[in-house]
Design an enzyme around this catalytic site. Structure first.
Site, PDB file in Angstrom:
ATOM      1  CE  LYS A 171      -1.684   2.779   2.869  1.00  0.00           C
ATOM      2  NZ  LYS A 171      -1.656   4.040   2.059  1.00  0.00           N
ATOM      3  CD  GLU A 379      10.625  13.301  10.866  1.00  0.00           C
ATOM      4  OE1 GLU A 379      11.502  12.776  10.168  1.00  0.00           O
ATOM      5  OE2 GLU A 379       9.583  12.716  11.206  1.00  0.00           O
TER       6      GLU A 379
END
Length: 473
Positions: A171, A379
């Site tokens: 996926k 991040e």
């Protein structure tokens, strides 16, 4: 307008059971360039069943035949490289020059390294005590890949899994479905048997259904730490094997013996390449305190080389971010950093009107950043570099380790042994010295909140085996 109506399942293209579609947008223009299926549990069930049914025969196929099939697939990517590079640029905005060199070049190199590693593994016989140690393929692998290096991450998961004898349901990210569709065509043409490789599309719900499926034996995921934790929790409840390559906030340490005029332009590139949308980007620049002003001046001087532009042009150094959502997220983090006391010392200016329709952002270098600031701990996944200061080698290593992440890192020094000594103190999955390029023969992966497991080469293949001991009297 490209249209994908369904997945590649059991050796053929089949229409999705879901009626919904996901728009795919070119982030450089804001225009919809195609659609892919939303995906659903029925698609997942069909694909996993196909992979389960194909597993025994594929696992029993001689390794040399699996290698031959995957070698043809490698050649198929090389033949369609220009097409795939263009698709990646259109889907996520990376400049076409970088797409050709890295978005296609890295997967091809990864193919070569992985095929060679599998040949070595196939020739080994391991005995311990009275036992022969056998490698068994894990089984059905769910591979869930991100948008920032879409083909590279597909190859890093699917190729070693198939070579090990596993079957796969892939996926890809909903932002980058089209290169994955071409990859499926290439595997089909290379002779991968029906059911061995399956491709489904969709968003988080489809991915969750794939992770939860009882007949999936292993999940290999690259993406955010938040999503990785969720996958690990579900997989842990079912005792599935997982390999997770997650977020990073990697440190780049400059020691006091470097030539700053030469090093600073390079460290900007280690942060800004791919518009900073790289899990291993070196986004915390830890410099000697007495050289901070010099580093700031050089950053302001050399940041002009990273001004964004049209990604379809071969000389563009940096394109837009992958989506307007990502653009807004990164800009918010820079704003919060300024509120907390960080100072923009390079970049961050207004962009030309010609770029106003895209998800562009000028690169930014922030200084006066302290380790407890959000910008130093979370991040960002955008073109934002933070300057922090150290008072010596030990202090630099301590600061580098002051993070919940541990994916990558860098050390710069005129004395390589001194750099190695600092690198050994860093708690991270890899450290590059003096701007070294990625080594695809070495294991890649994180520690702490940056993940579990390793990719690339021999170590990447080993993730897809279970060890079995056959013991004699």
């Amino acid at each position: 307008m490209r249209e994908i109506k369904g997945g590649y399942i059991d050796g053929r293209w089949t229409e999705s059971a879901a009626s919904g579609r996901i728009d795919v947008t070119n982030p450089a223009t804001g225009q919809v360039i195609g659609r892919a299926p939303l995906g659903c549990k029925d698609d997942v069930a069909f694909a996993v069943a196909a992979a389960s049914n194909a597993f025994a025969d594929w696992a029993a196929l001689p390794v040399a035949e699996r290698i031959a099939i995957l070698r043809r697939a490698r050649d198929g990517i090389a033949a369609r490289g220009e097409e795939m590079a263009t698709l990646i640029t259109e889907q996520m905005g990376t400049p076409i020059g970088f797409s050709k060199a890295a978005q296609i070049g890295l997967p091809l190199r990864n193919f070569d390294v992985t095929l060679a590693a599998m040949e070595d593994i196939a020739g080994e016989e391991v005995s311990l005590g009275r036992s022969r140690i056998v490698r068994d393929p894990v089984g059905v692998v769910a591979a869930i890949t991100p948008w920032n290096f879409p083909l590279h991450q597909i190859v890093a998961k699917v190729v070693p899994a198939l070579l090990a004898g596993c079957t796969v349901v892939l996926k890809p990210s909903e932002l980058t479905p089209f290169d994955a569709a071409v990859f499926a065509e290439i595997l089909h043409d290379a002779g991968v048997p029906a059911g061995v490789f399956n491709l489904i599309f969709g968003g988080a719900d489809t991915g969750a259904a794939l992770v939860e499926h009882r007949d999936v034996d292993m999940v290999s995921f690259t993406g955010s730490t938040r999503a990785g934790r969720s996958i690990a929790a579900v997989a842990g409840g079912k005792l599935k094997k997982v390999s997770l390559e997650l977020g990073g906030k990697s440190a780049n340490i400059l020691l006091d013996d470097v030539d700053f005029d030469k090093v600073v332009p390079a460290v900007l590139g280690q942060c800004f390449v791919n518009a900073g949308q790289t899990c291993a980007a070196l986004t915390r620049l830890i410099v000697p305190a007495r050289h901070k002003e010099r580093v700031e001046q050089l950053a302001a001087q050399f940041i002009e080389a990273w001004q964004p532009g049209d990604p379809s042009q071969p000389d563009t150094p940096m394109g837009p971010l992958a989506s307007s959502t990502q653009q807004a997220r990164v800009k918010r983090k820079v704003a919060v950093a300024q509120i907390e006391g960080a100072r923009i010392v390079a970049g961050g200016g207004e962009l030309p009107e010609s770029l106003s329709d895209g998800a562009y952002m000028a690169p930014v270098v922030l200084s006066d950043v302290h380790p407890d600031m959000e910008i130093a701990r979370e991040e960002v996944f955008g073109p934002v570099l933070c300057i922090l200061t150290h008072e010596g080698d030990e202090d630099a290593a301590r600061m580098a380790n002051d993070s919940e992440y541990g994916l990558s890192g860098g050390v710069w020094s005129a004395d390589e042994e001194r750099a190695v000594a600092v690198a050994r103190r860093m708690r991270t999955g890899q450290v590059v010295l003096n701007g070294a390029m990625l080594d695809l023969e070495a294991p890649f992966g994180g520690v702490k909140q940056s993940g579990l497991g390793r990719e690339y080469g021999r170590h990447g293949i080993e993730e897809f085996f279970n060890l079995k001991a056959i013991t004699r009297p």
